[in-house]
Design a protein around this motif. Sequence first.
Motif, PDB file in Angstrom:
ATOM      1  N   UNK A 177     116.868   0.001   1.334  1.00 20.73           N
ATOM      2  CA  UNK A 177     116.723   1.290   0.662  1.00 20.73           C
ATOM      3  C   UNK A 177     115.401   1.912   1.075  1.00 20.73           C
ATOM      4  N   UNK A 178     115.270   3.177   0.804  1.00 22.14           N
ATOM      5  CA  UNK A 178     114.060   3.909   1.161  1.00 22.14           C
ATOM      6  C   UNK A 178     112.836   3.318   0.484  1.00 22.14           C
ATOM      7  N   UNK A 179     111.778   3.208   1.234  1.00 23.55           N
ATOM      8  CA  UNK A 179     110.509   2.709   0.698  1.00 23.55           C
ATOM      9  C   UNK A 179     109.837   3.757  -0.191  1.00 23.55           C
ATOM     10  N   UNK A 180     110.371   4.972  -0.203  1.00 21.05           N
ATOM     11  CA  UNK A 180     109.744   6.062  -0.963  1.00 21.05           C
ATOM     12  C   UNK A 180     110.404   6.285  -2.320  1.00 21.05           C
ATOM     13  N   UNK A 236     108.414  12.283  -8.590  1.00 21.42           N
ATOM     14  CA  UNK A 236     108.571  13.742  -8.474  1.00 21.42           C
ATOM     15  C   UNK A 236     109.624  14.250  -9.461  1.00 21.42           C
ATOM     16  N   UNK A 237     110.714  13.519  -9.586  1.00 21.27           N
ATOM     17  CA  UNK A 237     111.772  13.910 -10.522  1.00 21.27           C
ATOM     18  C   UNK A 237     111.253  13.838 -11.956  1.00 21.27           C
ATOM     19  N   UNK A 285     116.540   8.610 -14.906  1.00 22.14           N
ATOM     20  CA  UNK A 285     116.722   8.823 -13.473  1.00 22.14           C
ATOM     21  C   UNK A 285     117.693   7.772 -12.937  1.00 22.14           C
ATOM     22  N   UNK A 286     118.666   8.236 -12.171  1.00 16.74           N
ATOM     23  CA  UNK A 286     119.620   7.343 -11.511  1.00 16.74           C
ATOM     24  C   UNK A 286     119.409   7.434 -10.005  1.00 16.74           C
ATOM     25  N   UNK A 287     119.461   6.294  -9.339  1.00 15.65           N
ATOM     26  CA  UNK A 287     119.323   6.240  -7.888  1.00 15.65           C
ATOM     27  C   UNK A 287     120.563   5.562  -7.342  1.00 15.65           C
TER      28      UNK A 287
END
Length: 90
Positions: A5-8, A15-16, A24-26
């Motif tokens: 997955x993205x390291x960011x 930011x969200x 927050x859902x990823x």
Amino acid sequence: MQKKVSETIAQMTAKIRAHTDLPVAVGFGISNADQVRFVAQHAEAIVVGSAIVNQIAACGDCPDLTTRVAEFAQPLAKALKHTRDENSNS
């Protein structure tokens, strides 16, 4: 399936969070327990829709499809629960 997955994730979820108090859902690139554990540190919900669709595509006609999907999802759910339990005890 993505291998990592993205390291960011931390920066993106921060930011969200600056714009909302909602959970927050990823759900991009999550397909294994290690990825769930990593993302769960930064999000309230983990989405594995594409990973489950891939499981269905690989075995759509199998008579044990439901069992296979459950066996795929169980370690992901267990990793999420374990991460949540660790974080609540900290």
